[in-house]
Design a protein around this motif. Sequence first.
Motif, PDB file in Angstrom:
ATOM      1  N   GLU A  93       0.812  -1.213   0.000  1.00  0.00           N
ATOM      2  CA  GLU A  93       0.000   0.000   0.000  1.00  0.00           C
ATOM      3  C   GLU A  93       0.846   1.264   0.000  1.00  0.00           C
ATOM      4  OE1 GLU A  93      -2.222  -1.009   3.443  1.00  0.00           O
ATOM      5  OE2 GLU A  93      -3.455  -2.440   2.348  1.00  0.00           O
ATOM      6  N   GLN A  94       2.056   1.153   0.536  1.00  0.00           N
ATOM      7  CA  GLN A  94       2.890   2.348   0.625  1.00  0.00           C
ATOM      8  C   GLN A  94       4.343   1.959   0.853  1.00  0.00           C
ATOM      9  OE1 GLN A  94       2.076   6.018   3.145  1.00  0.00           O
ATOM     10  NE2 GLN A  94       2.951   4.660   4.676  1.00  0.00           N
ATOM     11  N   ILE A 104      10.022   2.360   4.991  1.00  0.00           N
ATOM     12  CA  ILE A 104       8.990   1.555   5.635  1.00  0.00           C
ATOM     13  C   ILE A 104       8.036   1.092   4.543  1.00  0.00           C
ATOM     14  CG2 ILE A 104       7.028   1.580   7.204  1.00  0.00           C
ATOM     15  CD1 ILE A 104       8.486   3.562   8.926  1.00  0.00           C
ATOM     16  N   ASP A 106       4.450  -0.728   3.977  1.00  0.00           N
ATOM     17  CA  ASP A 106       3.192  -1.135   4.590  1.00  0.00           C
ATOM     18  C   ASP A 106       2.354  -1.867   3.556  1.00  0.00           C
ATOM     19  OD1 ASP A 106       3.123   0.056   7.313  1.00  0.00           O
ATOM     20  OD2 ASP A 106       3.401   1.913   6.192  1.00  0.00           O
ATOM     21  N   SER A 108      -0.840  -5.338   3.008  1.00  0.00           N
ATOM     22  CA  SER A 108      -1.756  -6.335   3.529  1.00  0.00           C
ATOM     23  C   SER A 108      -1.490  -7.651   2.814  1.00  0.00           C
ATOM     24  CB  SER A 108      -3.209  -5.890   3.326  1.00  0.00           C
ATOM     25  OG  SER A 108      -3.464  -5.657   1.958  1.00  0.00           O
ATOM     26  N   ARG A 128      -1.930  -7.752   8.077  1.00  0.00           N
ATOM     27  CA  ARG A 128      -1.179  -6.576   7.634  1.00  0.00           C
ATOM     28  C   ARG A 128       0.272  -6.808   7.984  1.00  0.00           C
ATOM     29  NH1 ARG A 128      -3.544  -2.850   5.595  1.00  0.00           N
ATOM     30  NH2 ARG A 128      -2.005  -1.274   6.050  1.00  0.00           N
ATOM     31  N   CYS A 130       4.313  -4.789   8.154  1.00  0.00           N
ATOM     32  CA  CYS A 130       5.164  -3.608   8.080  1.00  0.00           C
ATOM     33  C   CYS A 130       6.603  -4.095   8.032  1.00  0.00           C
ATOM     34  CB  CYS A 130       4.929  -2.715   9.299  1.00  0.00           C
ATOM     35  SG  CYS A 130       5.979  -1.247   9.307  1.00  0.00           S
ATOM     36  N   GLU A 131       7.330  -3.630   7.061  1.00  0.00           N
ATOM     37  CA  GLU A 131       8.737  -3.999   6.908  1.00  0.00           C
ATOM     38  C   GLU A 131       9.573  -2.735   6.912  1.00  0.00           C
ATOM     39  OE1 GLU A 131       9.803  -7.326   5.889  1.00  0.00           O
ATOM     40  OE2 GLU A 131       8.171  -8.071   4.663  1.00  0.00           O
ATOM     41  N   THR A 145      10.654  -7.028  10.272  1.00  0.00           N
ATOM     42  CA  THR A 145       9.351  -7.412   9.739  1.00  0.00           C
ATOM     43  C   THR A 145       8.382  -7.552  10.899  1.00  0.00           C
ATOM     44  OG1 THR A 145      10.384  -8.638   7.913  1.00  0.00           O
ATOM     45  CG2 THR A 145       8.089  -9.166   8.423  1.00  0.00           C
ATOM     46  N   GLU A 147       4.338  -8.662  11.483  1.00  0.00           N
ATOM     47  CA  GLU A 147       3.118  -9.219  10.899  1.00  0.00           C
ATOM     48  C   GLU A 147       1.997  -9.178  11.933  1.00  0.00           C
ATOM     49  OE1 GLU A 147       3.037  -9.969   7.789  1.00  0.00           O
ATOM     50  OE2 GLU A 147       5.137 -10.277   7.302  1.00  0.00           O
TER      51      GLU A 147
END
Length: 156
Positions: A93-94, A104, A106, A108, A128, A130-131, A145, A147
């Motif tokens: 998503e971003q 970063i 982000d 899903s 979702r 985030c890395e 990472t 999750e």
Amino acid sequence: MSWRWISLLAVVVYLGMIRVARGQSDEDAIRQMVSEAVRRLNQGDVTAIRDFWDEKADYVGIGGQFIRGSQAIEDFFTRLLRVGGGTETVTIEQVRFLSPELAIVDGSWTITGARDADGKELPPLQGRGCEIAQKKQRRWRFVATREMVIWNPSDQ
């Protein structure tokens, strides 16, 4: 406006275009890294961890476990894929750059076709992620990472 100012403006615009192009290629590299890691893990190729995660990376899974180091992460995925498998699809998503060398990511994800210990297919699992990706020696790698599962109390 003098030629000197026009020349200076042209240089500034040119340098700005280089910076935008470089940023876009970094974002493309990160998106490609995510895509390739997911593709390989879906095929059961846990060596993707070695190729895309930093040696000192850490991982927090949906069960809350904290795993440190790419070898430990690879071992975790080896066990996970041996038990349940499934196919993951990911939507980024971003990609947000905190600096030219730190981003970063982000997104899903959905896992379908996973099986429990008895071989029974589990319902799709959505979450979702985030890395944090870091660029070292002109190469992007994941350094952290996180999750999480999407939980909707009304589904209970």
